[in-house]
Design a protein around this motif. Structure first.
Motif, short mmCIF file in Angstrom:
data_model
loop_
_atom_site.label_atom_id
_atom_site.label_comp_id
_atom_site.label_asym_id
_atom_site.label_seq_id
_atom_site.Cartn_x
_atom_site.Cartn_y
_atom_site.Cartn_z
N ASP A 70 0.85 -1.19 0.00
CA ASP A 70 0.00 0.00 0.00
C ASP A 70 0.88 1.24 0.00
O ASP A 70 1.03 1.94 1.01
CB ASP A 70 -0.92 -0.02 1.23
N VAL A 71 1.51 1.48 -1.13
CA VAL A 71 2.43 2.62 -1.27
C VAL A 71 2.11 3.34 -2.57
O VAL A 71 1.44 2.79 -3.45
CB VAL A 71 3.90 2.16 -1.25
N TYR A 72 2.61 4.56 -2.69
CA TYR A 72 2.42 5.34 -3.89
C TYR A 72 3.77 5.83 -4.39
O TYR A 72 4.54 6.44 -3.64
CB TYR A 72 1.50 6.54 -3.63
N LYS A 73 4.08 5.52 -5.64
CA LYS A 73 5.33 5.96 -6.24
C LYS A 73 5.18 7.43 -6.63
O LYS A 73 4.38 7.78 -7.50
CB LYS A 73 5.63 5.11 -7.48
N VAL A 74 5.94 8.28 -5.98
CA VAL A 74 5.83 9.71 -6.21
C VAL A 74 6.53 10.11 -7.50
O VAL A 74 5.94 10.71 -8.40
CB VAL A 74 6.37 10.51 -5.01
N GLU A 75 7.82 9.75 -7.62
CA GLU A 75 8.54 10.12 -8.83
C GLU A 75 9.89 9.40 -8.87
O GLU A 75 10.34 8.82 -7.88
CB GLU A 75 8.77 11.62 -8.90
N THR A 76 10.50 9.46 -10.06
CA THR A 76 11.89 9.01 -10.26
C THR A 76 12.63 10.11 -11.00
O THR A 76 12.12 10.62 -12.00
CB THR A 76 11.94 7.71 -11.09
N GLY B 12 16.33 10.47 -12.50
CA GLY B 12 17.60 9.78 -12.69
C GLY B 12 17.58 8.45 -11.98
O GLY B 12 16.69 7.62 -12.21
N ASP B 13 18.52 8.24 -11.07
CA ASP B 13 18.56 7.00 -10.32
C ASP B 13 17.83 7.13 -8.99
O ASP B 13 17.78 6.17 -8.22
CB ASP B 13 20.00 6.57 -10.09
N ALA B 14 17.29 8.31 -8.71
CA ALA B 14 16.57 8.52 -7.45
C ALA B 14 15.16 7.95 -7.57
O ALA B 14 14.48 8.15 -8.58
CB ALA B 14 16.52 9.99 -7.10
N TYR B 15 14.69 7.28 -6.52
CA TYR B 15 13.39 6.60 -6.51
C TYR B 15 12.67 7.01 -5.24
O TYR B 15 13.17 6.78 -4.13
CB TYR B 15 13.61 5.09 -6.55
N MET B 16 11.49 7.63 -5.35
CA MET B 16 10.76 8.15 -4.20
C MET B 16 9.40 7.47 -4.11
O MET B 16 8.63 7.43 -5.06
CB MET B 16 10.57 9.67 -4.33
N VAL B 17 9.14 6.91 -2.90
CA VAL B 17 7.89 6.21 -2.63
C VAL B 17 7.33 6.72 -1.31
O VAL B 17 8.11 7.03 -0.39
CB VAL B 17 8.09 4.68 -2.59
N ALA B 18 6.01 6.81 -1.20
CA ALA B 18 5.37 7.26 0.03
C ALA B 18 4.19 6.36 0.35
O ALA B 18 3.57 5.77 -0.55
CB ALA B 18 4.91 8.71 -0.10
N SER B 19 3.87 6.26 1.63
CA SER B 19 2.70 5.51 2.08
C SER B 19 1.92 6.39 3.04
O SER B 19 2.51 7.12 3.84
CB SER B 19 3.11 4.21 2.75
N GLY B 20 0.58 6.27 2.99
CA GLY B 20 -0.27 7.15 3.79
C GLY B 20 -0.72 8.36 2.99
O GLY B 20 -1.46 9.20 3.51
N VAL B 21 -0.35 8.45 1.76
CA VAL B 21 -0.72 9.52 0.87
C VAL B 21 -0.77 8.95 -0.55
O VAL B 21 0.10 8.11 -0.91
CB VAL B 21 0.28 10.70 0.97
N PRO B 22 -1.73 9.30 -1.38
CA PRO B 22 -2.86 10.20 -1.11
C PRO B 22 -3.98 9.53 -0.33
O PRO B 22 -4.92 10.19 0.10
CB PRO B 22 -3.33 10.56 -2.52
#
Length: 659
Positions: free
Chosen positions: A484-490, A492-502
């Motif tokens: 239950d996570v949401y991939k915010v953005e990538t 380059g090689d950076a990978y950002m994931v968040a949970s609890g949003v939206p």
């Protein structure tokens, strides 16, 4: 960029296979056709409709459409046939009526002359030899025989036979026997016997006329037919009146019975004559027209005067052969006028019937022409409807297939959109609704990047860099579907994931991100750089928990972004971390510790830009994770990957190391 490409390629493969499946899967296509045709409706509507996709559905729908076309055509054919039959039957009845009218005209002439014979017979019985009544009687015999000979058909030969006189020979023999008896033995009979004899004969013919003549149910012909028969009956009664009046003037007396007989015949005869005028105004006009042609003026007035004289004489007057003859002659002229009126009325009836025959022939011709046209057009209509239904079925099939293609394209577009922007936010943007920023009290954010990505990129071509990132993020994106996570953005090689949003998930956000981090750390050990075999990826990750503000930024290419110090801190957790390690902030550590089931290692205090000294922890493992982890196909055992991932560290993993 890389995730977008991965999904696009996957979608193209799916589209190809789905397109083939759409042609082969009748069940799915049936559902699509049902939607195209308007969905489920009432049972009556469903009976009239059909599924034009399946072979049985095509046949059923074709049968329904052809039935709807053929039924009205068959009804038109049946109505046309019934109309032809009806008009033909009416025409046949008209011809029968016409034949009966012609025959009744000849019979009427015969009755007219036999009524005259009845009168001369009565005079002969009542008169003396010097009056010359025998000569008049023989002349009347001759006229009656001539009228009898003019009958082309005998009433006994018709469909309504005359039982008493089945043939002309029977009747003529019967009449000649009576005449011979009258001439040879005049004293053996009386006035009453003679009148009764002739009345019985005349009544036989009149009764046959009433039975034989059919009445037309349409138009005014039936009125003229009734008037014709009333006029014929009136002549018979007035003929008896003529006979009784002549005898009265010849003998000079009436007994009570004769007087009542006279009055009854006079009233009945005049009543029937007046009734015939009511049924057909032509009777009166023809009667006056023919009466004006007579040489003797005021015939009706003279007859009325003598009727008054007979009625008011109390049954006794002076005998007068002249008055008797004068009465007889005037009444004979009067009856001749009635007879001419009867003949003219018969001619009008025949002319009207001829007009009806012409109309019937025209109607029959039109009905037959219509029937032929229907029989010619019917196959053309059936063929046209069949071709039209086939076109509709092909169009429905094409439309259903195109609808499915459109639905798949829409779903793919929405899928791509939902990967870039959360579904709830995307739905608001599609409806042109303004999306307002929203504050979240507790969100866990995950950051990761590839260790040594800059040096690796410097030794690779741009295409190899793309292939490298595509390999890595394809694996990551597939693993994110489990949590239950949401991939915010990538970037380059950076990978950002968040949970609890939206979508808020209570206090599960830290657990979802921590488990996902272990999953990614495990699977990344199985990946190798595509252009450099046996060179594994090394991942550095950081996690932090805290409040954020989320909102959509931009209008040309809107992006769903997270704002707040939590994002910065999570990024610092990643940048200050170590290869093959997941670094947790103090906040995330306490969240997971309160939930339990995870093992940590305290790293200690580290200097974080803008934050100063912060105590952080390494996330090592999760209880039973090696058994619970749903690995990808070909994935090695967790224990082997775990050993490889932590082999460079001397200190073994432990459940928890205190502050």
């Amino acid at each position: 960029m890389r995730p977008t490409r991965v999904h696009a390629e996957s979608s193209q493969v799916n589209m190809s296979s789905f397109s083939q499946a759409s042609v082969r899967s009748r069940a799915e296509l049936d559902d699509a056709v049902r939607k195209v045709l308007g969905g489920h409706r009432s049972r009556v509507v469903e009976i009239c409709k059909g599924n034009p996709v399946t072979n049985s559905g095509k046949r059923i729908q074709m049968a329904k459409m052809l039935t709807l076309t053929i039924i009205p055509t068959v009804m038109l054919v049946v109505l046309s046939i019934l109309d032809v039959v009806k008009v033909s039957a009416r025409n046949q009845v008209g011809h029968n009526v016409q034949d009966m009218i012609r025959l009744s005209t000849d019979v009427g002439k015969f009755i007219h002359y036999i009524q005259r014979e009845r009168g001369y017979t009565s005079l002969h019985i009542s008169a003396t030899a010097s009056t010359g009544s025998e000569v008049l009687l023989r002349n009347s015999f001759r006229e009656t025989n001539e009228a009898l000979e003019t009958l082309g058909r005998w009433p006994g030969e018709t469909q309504t036979p005359m039982e008493r006189f089945p043939t002309k020979e029977n009747f003529l023999l019967y009449l000649e026997d009576h005449r011979d008896s009258l001439l040879t033995s005049p004293g053996s009979t009386t006035l009453y016997k003679e009148v009764k004899f002739y009345n019985n004969v005349i009544r036989t013919f009149i009764t046959w006329l009433y039975k034989a003549i059919q009445f037309s149910q349409e138009g005014d012909n039936w009125r003229m037919m009734v008037a014709y028969q009333l006029l014929l009956t009136s002549k018979n009664d007035i003929g008896v009146e003529r006979t009784l009046g002549s005898v009265y003037y010849l003998t000079g007396e009436f007994n009570q019975r004769d007087y009542l007989w006279y009055l009854r015949k006079k009233n009945v005869g005049n009543g029937n004559f007046e009734a015939s005028k009511l049924f057909s105004p032509l009777v009166e006009s023809y009667f006056k027209q023919d009466l004006d042609k007579q040489k003797e003026p005021n015939i009706t007035q003279n007859i009325e005067n003598m009727r008054v004289e007979i009625s008011s004489s109390n049954g006794t007057i002076l005998p007068s052969a002249e008055k008797s003859k004068w009465w007889f002659d005037n009444m004979t002229v009067y009856l001749d006028v009635l007879f001419d009126t009867q003949l003219m009325l018969a001619d009008v009836i025949l002319e009207s019937l001829n007009h009806e025959f012409t109309e019937d022939i025209r109607n029959i011709s039109l009905s037959i022409a219509l029937l032929c046209a229907i029989l010619i057009i019917c196959p053309l209509i059936v063929i046209s409807v069949r071709a039209l239904v086939s076109d509709i079925q092909r169009y429905a099939f094409t439309l259903a297939d195109q609808t499915k293609e459109l639905t798949r394209e829409r779903q793919r577009t929405e899928s791509l959109l939902y990967q870039m922007i959360p579904k709830a936010v995307a739905d608001q943007l599609k409806t042109n609704t303004e999306v307002e920023a929203e504050s979240y009290e507790a969100v866990t954010i995950f950051f990761s990047d590839i260790v040594g990505f800059t040096s690796i990129s410097s030794m690779c071509t741009p295409m190899e860099v793309v292939a490298l990132l595509n390999t890595l993020y394809t694996c990551f994106d597939a693993r994110l579907e489990i949590y239950d996570v949401y991939k915010v953005e990538t970037i380059g090689d950076a990978y950002m994931v968040a949970s609890g949003v939206p979508r808020k998930n209570g206090n599960k956000h830290a657990v979802e991100v921590a488990t996902m981090a272990l999953d990614l750390a495990h699977h990344v050990t199985h990946l190798e750089i595509p252009h450099s075999p046996n060179t594994p990826f090394r991942l550095r990750a950081g996690v932090h928990t805290g409040p954020v503000v989320a909102g959509v930024v931009g209008s040309k290419m809107p992006r769903y972004c997270l704002f707040g110090d939590t994002v910065n801190t999570a990024s610092r957790m990643e940048s200050t971390g170590m290869a093959d390690r997941v670094q947790l902030s103090n906040n995330t550590y306490y969240c997971l510790k309160g939930i339990g089931g995870y093992s940590f290692e305290r790293r200690g205090e580290i200097e974080v830009k803008g934050k100063g000294l912060i105590t952080t922890y390494w996330l090592l493992n999760k209880d039973g994770f090696d058994n619970q982890l749903p690995c990808m196909p070909g994935c090695k055992k967790y224990t082997e990957a775990h050993k490889r991932r932590i082999s460079e560290y001397v200190q073994p993993p432990c459940s928890y190391v205190g502050d």
